[in-house]
Write an enzyme that holds these catalytic residues in place. Structure first.
Site, PDB file in Angstrom:
ATOM      1  CB  CYS A  77      36.340 -85.463  32.285  1.00 38.32           C
ATOM      2  SG  CYS A  77      35.118 -86.589  33.007  1.00 38.32           S
ATOM      3  CB  CYS A 189      29.054 -85.155  28.674  1.00 38.76           C
ATOM      4  SG  CYS A 189      30.079 -86.632  28.404  1.00 38.76           S
TER       5      CYS A 189
END
Length: 270
Positions: A77, A189
């Site tokens: 992440c 992302c």
């Protein structure tokens, strides 16, 4: 460093389905590796949380992955990689290797995009952290980076997948972001590769769309080879944990891995 064996699993965590793009790339690169994946679906998205909050979640998840005897923990992440990597590394200490998704991506840009113009889209947390900008500037490779927050996109992908809602957000964000005259767009992302084709269509396939998933998987493989911990025998066992059951996450695992995946509920704070 704690003594590890190749058959111990790789631990991977993200706020939701985004890290599945990386997990899928890891399984493709290393089909014998055992995987323990944690999706913190109770707290997604991480991109609009404070650094302190993300750090608290990340350390708690790292603790859980250590209990699962993971030899390597990958923070899959970008928001958690920018906010919590150093703290997680300190917490885990010698009990496991800790990696993030930012550094392999920076190394890739260094090797392939010197003296190029790159735009980055990511969560507000990732963009505001300035981590990508400072690391790229430190390379002294003539890379010009401009960063744009696309904060709702990860949540929409988590909730709706690749459909009209995410199409509208892509149009809205990318039409208003002054992304002009660049060589490449970096998807900072891990959710965004789900809609990579739509993003490429928006730019009429005129610029490179950089999806770091494969780059990160290669970096994990290299790190395991270096530590003599690469598992080259057997078939990958996959264990998936979520802090809150969501149908979208269950659907995501089926799409990525083409098999029925059993999700185990693991609430972080009980």
């Amino acid at each position: 460093m704690t003594k590890h064996t190749p058959t111990q699993p790789i631990g991977i965590f993200d706020s939701g389905i985004g890290g599945l793009t990386v997990a899928h790339a890891i399984v493709k690169q290393m089909p014998s590796e055992n995987i323990v994946y944690f999706g913190d679906t109770a707290h997604l998205p991480y991109g609009d949380k404070s650094s302190a909050t993300i750090q608290a979640y990340s350390v708690k998840i790292a603790h859980m992955l250590l209990q699962q005897n993971c030899k390597l923990i990958l923070i899959a992440c970008n928001s958690a990689s920018t906010a919590a990597y150093e703290l997680v590394k300190e917490y885990v200490a010698s009990k496991a290797i800790v990696m993030n998704v930012v550094d392999p991506t920076i190394h890739f840009l260094r090797d392939h995009y010197a003296h190029k113009k790159i735009a980055l889209i990511g969560t507000r947390q990732t963009v505001n952290s300035n981590v990508y900008k400072s690391k790229i500037d430190n390379l002294n490779r003539g890379i010009q980076l401009s960063c744009y927050p696309t904060n709702l996109l990860a949540s929409a992908i988590e909730e709706f997948g690749n459909n009209g809602v995410t199409d509208s957000l892509i149009q809205e964000y990318l039409s208003h972001a002054p992304i002009r005259d660049v060589d490449a767009l970096l998807l900072a992302c891990t959710h965004y590769p789900v809609v990579k084709n739509k993003i490429a269509e928006f730019f009429q396939h005129t610029i490179d769309i950089i999806d770091p998933s494969e780059t990160v998987a290669k970096a994990v493989k290299a790190k395991l080879e270096q530590a003599n911990l690469l598992n080259t025998h057997g078939h990958s066992q996959k264990n998936f944990y979520v802090s809150d059951y969501t149908e979208s996450f269950a659907a995501g695992t089926r799409i990525f891995f083409q098999e029925e995946i059993k999700l185990e509920h693991y609430p972080l704070w009980e």
